[in-house]
Every structure is written in structure tokens, then in C-alpha cells.
Design a protein around this motif. Structure first.
Motif, short mmCIF file in Angstrom:
data_model
loop_
_atom_site.label_atom_id
_atom_site.label_comp_id
_atom_site.label_asym_id
_atom_site.label_seq_id
_atom_site.Cartn_x
_atom_site.Cartn_y
_atom_site.Cartn_z
N GLY A 1 0.78 -1.35 0.10
CA GLY A 1 0.01 0.22 0.04
C GLY A 1 0.85 1.20 -0.01
O GLY A 1 1.93 1.44 -0.68
N ASP A 2 0.55 2.11 0.79
CA ASP A 2 1.40 3.47 1.07
C ASP A 2 2.76 3.33 2.20
O ASP A 2 3.35 4.37 2.00
N GLU A 3 2.73 2.15 2.54
CA GLU A 3 3.77 2.22 3.46
C GLU A 3 5.01 0.92 2.98
O GLU A 3 4.74 0.12 2.03
N VAL A 4 6.26 1.58 3.60
CA VAL A 4 7.39 0.76 3.27
C VAL A 4 7.81 0.17 4.72
O VAL A 4 8.21 0.97 5.62
N LEU A 5 7.90 -1.07 4.82
CA LEU A 5 8.23 -1.73 6.10
C LEU A 5 9.18 -2.66 5.96
O LEU A 5 9.64 -3.47 5.25
N PRO A 6 10.14 -2.72 7.25
CA PRO A 6 11.43 -3.65 7.21
C PRO A 6 11.04 -5.07 7.24
O PRO A 6 10.08 -5.56 8.20
N VAL A 7 11.83 -6.01 6.87
CA VAL A 7 11.76 -7.29 6.92
C VAL A 7 13.00 -7.88 7.14
O VAL A 7 14.04 -7.58 6.49
N ARG A 8 13.11 -9.03 7.98
CA ARG A 8 14.52 -9.40 8.49
C ARG A 8 14.25 -11.04 7.83
O ARG A 8 13.41 -11.53 8.60
N VAL A 9 15.09 -11.25 7.11
CA VAL A 9 14.90 -12.96 6.72
C VAL A 9 16.30 -13.70 7.20
O VAL A 9 17.57 -13.02 6.89
N THR A 10 16.21 -14.52 7.97
CA THR A 10 17.13 -15.40 8.65
C THR A 10 17.41 -16.89 7.96
O THR A 10 16.51 -17.45 8.05
N ARG A 11 18.51 -17.02 7.18
CA ARG A 11 18.67 -18.40 6.43
C ARG A 11 19.54 -19.03 7.01
O ARG A 11 21.00 -18.56 6.98
N ARG A 12 19.75 -20.25 7.66
CA ARG A 12 20.67 -21.30 8.22
C ARG A 12 20.63 -22.55 7.48
O ARG A 12 19.54 -23.07 7.03
N ALA A 13 21.68 -23.04 7.16
CA ALA A 13 21.92 -24.13 6.25
C ALA A 13 21.14 -25.35 7.06
O ALA A 13 21.30 -25.66 8.41
N GLY A 14 20.28 -26.19 6.56
CA GLY A 14 19.57 -27.18 6.73
C GLY A 14 18.29 -26.89 7.82
O GLY A 14 17.64 -27.59 8.14
N GLU A 15 17.99 -25.45 7.85
CA GLU A 15 16.73 -25.08 8.61
C GLU A 15 15.95 -24.33 7.62
O GLU A 15 16.35 -23.80 6.54
N ARG A 16 14.78 -24.12 8.00
CA ARG A 16 13.59 -23.33 7.18
C ARG A 16 14.21 -21.91 7.51
O ARG A 16 14.34 -21.38 8.66
N SER A 17 13.82 -21.00 6.38
CA SER A 17 14.20 -19.69 6.48
C SER A 17 13.32 -18.96 7.46
O SER A 17 11.75 -19.55 7.61
N GLU A 18 13.66 -17.95 8.44
CA GLU A 18 12.54 -17.47 9.36
C GLU A 18 12.56 -16.02 9.09
O GLU A 18 13.44 -15.47 8.44
N VAL A 19 11.42 -15.29 8.97
CA VAL A 19 11.10 -14.22 8.45
C VAL A 19 10.50 -13.55 9.77
O VAL A 19 9.76 -13.81 10.39
N SER A 20 11.08 -12.14 10.09
CA SER A 20 10.51 -11.39 10.93
C SER A 20 10.23 -10.03 10.31
O SER A 20 11.10 -9.25 9.62
N MET A 21 9.13 -9.41 10.29
CA MET A 21 8.71 -8.16 9.87
C MET A 21 8.01 -7.18 10.71
O MET A 21 7.19 -7.60 11.50
N ASP A 22 8.07 -5.90 10.63
CA ASP A 22 7.65 -4.91 11.51
C ASP A 22 6.22 -4.54 10.74
O ASP A 22 6.03 -4.56 9.52
#
Length: 294
Positions: free
Chosen positions: A106-127
Motif C-alpha cells: 500500500g502506502d507504507e514501506v516496512l522492514p523485513v528481516r530474513v534469516t537463512r541457516r543451512a539445513g533449517e527453514r528460513s525465518e521471517v521477521s517483519m515490522d
């Protein structure tokens, strides 16, 4: 000649396939007009279908457009956004390890943090957006009727509209069994939501299945054609923000909200509220891919 439009199904807030909240995702969708996006969302008939397109803002990495089955565009950062970033990570579209990006919704730009570790699923944290506390539902009898409950099933605390990007009415009830008994009358609930200045309805109790969780919830949104949603980040964020504001959850604590159990799609949404910062975290997995032949 028919053109092929790739799509993916992502189970968001899921630990294993066929749990969590399914999201239909269409990447590289810049050439699709809005009317075609809406038609595709009707075809998938998921609570939301997300389209990844180029941003219009210089400070954004990707732009996300999400539509419900009735063609309504939604702008909150919930499972619709979470699933998109899970796909971007798993598809190799993002750098390895941990990185911070920006999503245009929409009208906003929001930060997203993506963590990727070998052998694990990616984790997403977003404001999400800073919480805004709105009107309360004044007619408790009408609210109870709309949910197929008795007046005595509602908790003493008022039902209030809270937003961290989308206005949702938070309705506390007296127990997990009451949450499971909710039987929504869409027409009546629409009237209650209009009066409360809300889009969706999050019914919750403070006696979750897991002792470490903070609430057990179900989500209904007749405003945009969602009968029930199994995991709603745009509602879990406001709920935890309200619980922190009331002193029921410690500021900065990772609070888990349980949802989707009544639909056979168990989901656990993790939210951390620090001041006005509301951060939603989770993971998921891609369970299907294919092509639309249009």
C-alpha cells in the motif's frame, strides 16, 4: 496461444505441510493487470493471493499486492507478506545468511528481516505499523448474537478495534471452548464491525493449548469475503499490542498466539511488541508449484 503464469502454494506459520495458513503466490507479476490479479485470486479461493511486483518506491526491495477471493486488496503485513518472503528466500532470490529488506505494501514501506541457516527453514521477521487503538463495540448483545454466543460468553473486558496496519475488532471470550463454539452470522457481524470501525473480527481467549502461549483465537472477516482464516498476522499483531498495553504480556516478550485449530490447520504466530514496534515472526514451507494457463 495460452500463456503460462507460474504460481506457488506456501503454508505459512507451519511446521509441516498442510498446516498453517496456505498462501497462493504469483511471482514476477508486473505484466498482470489488476483485473487479472483479482480473477486469479478468485480462482485460487485462498483467504489471500499475493503478487510480487517491482516497487514504486526507491527505498523498497519488493512490492506486494494481495487480494481476497472477492477481489478486495488488503494492505496489512500478515501471512500474505510472510509467505512471499519465505518463497523469495527458498527460491534463492535473497542473499544467504541474515539480511534486512524493505517491502512496499500500500502506502507504507516496512522492514523485513530474513534469516537463512543451512539445513533449517528460513525465518521471517517483519515490522507492522505502530498500534492504533480505536473504538469499542458498544452493543455487547449484538456482538454476542453476531458470533452465535450468549452474552455471558463474552469476557468482562470490552471488545476493541486495534490496528497495526489493518483495523480488527478484538473480542475476548471466557474460554477456549467458547472460541470453538463461535458460529458467525455474516450479516450481523458486518453491522457490528461497521459500528466499531473494524474490518475483521478476532475472537480469543487467554487459556491457550500450550502453557507458553498467550491466547487461542479464531479470525472472521466478512468485509473482504473471508469466512474464516487459519492464521492472521494482521490480527495477532494488534492482539499482542493490546495485551502489552493492558499489562497482561511483558513488553519485549516473544508472545505466541494459537490459531487455526478449529479448521484443522494449527498455526502459531509469534509477536514481539516493544514500545510502538510490533514485530511478527514465523516460518513455513512451499508445498506446491505449477502454472496457470491463461
Amino acid at each position: 496461444m495460452a500463456s503460462a503464469v507460474p504460481f506457488f502454494l506456501v503454508d505459512v506459520f507451519a511446521d509441516e505441510p498442510l498446516t498453517g495458513n496456505p498462501l497462493a503466490l504469483v511471482p514476477d507479476a508486473d505484466d498482470l493487470p489488476v483485473e487479472r490479479m483479482q480473477a486469479i485470486a478468485r480462482e485460487f479461493n485462498q483467504s489471500e493471493t499475493t503478487f510480487l511486483v517491482r516497487p514504486t518506491r526507491d527505498d523498497a526491495t519488493w512490492r506486494l499486492r494481495s487480494f481476497t477471493p472477492i477481489g478486495a486488496e488488503v494492505f496489512g503485513a500478515g501471512h500474505n507478506a510472510m509467505g512471499a518472503w519465505i518463497w523469495l528466500a527458498d527460491a534463492g532470490r535473497l542473499p544467504a545468511a541474515e539480511s534486512v529488506f524493505a517491502q512496499e505494501i500500500g502506502d507504507e514501506v516496512l522492514p523485513v528481516r530474513v534469516t537463512r541457516r543451512a539445513g533449517e527453514r528460513s525465518e521471517v521477521s517483519m515490522d507492522q505499523s505502530a498500534p492504533v487503538f480505536g473504538r469499542t463495540a458498544e452493543d455487547r448483545a449484538a456482538l454476542a448474537d453476531a458470533l452465535g454466543l450468549g452474552l455471558g460468553d463474552l469476557a468482562d473486558d470490552a471488545a476493541q478495534t486495534v490496528s497495526t496496519g489493518a483495523d480488527h475488532l478484538l473480542v475476548p471470550v471466557r474460554g477456549r471452548d467458547v472460541v470453538d463454539r463461535v458460529d458467525v452470522d455474516p450479516g450481523r457481524l458486518l453491522r457490528v464491525l461497521r459500528d466499531a470501525g473494524a474490518e475483521g473480527c478476532y475472537v480469543y481467549s487467554r487459556d491457550p493449548i500450550d502453557a507458553e502461549s498467550v491466547a487461542y483465537a479464531r479470525f472472521f472477516n466478512p468485509t473482504v469475503g473471508i469466512t474464516e482464516d487459519p492464521a492472521t498476522g494482521t490480527a495477532a499483531g494488534p492482539l499482542v499490542a493490546a495485551l502489552v498495553a493492558a499489562g497482561s504480556v511483558a513488553e519485549g516478550a516473544a508472545a505466541v498466539v494459537e490459531q487455526g485449530f478449529a479448521l484443522g490447520r494449527p498455526s502459531r504466530l509469534r509477536v514481539t511488541v516493544t514500545g510502538t514496534q510490533v514485530r511478527l515472526s514465523g516460518s513455513g514451507l512451499i508445498v506446491a508449484d505449477g502454472n496457470l494457463r491463461l
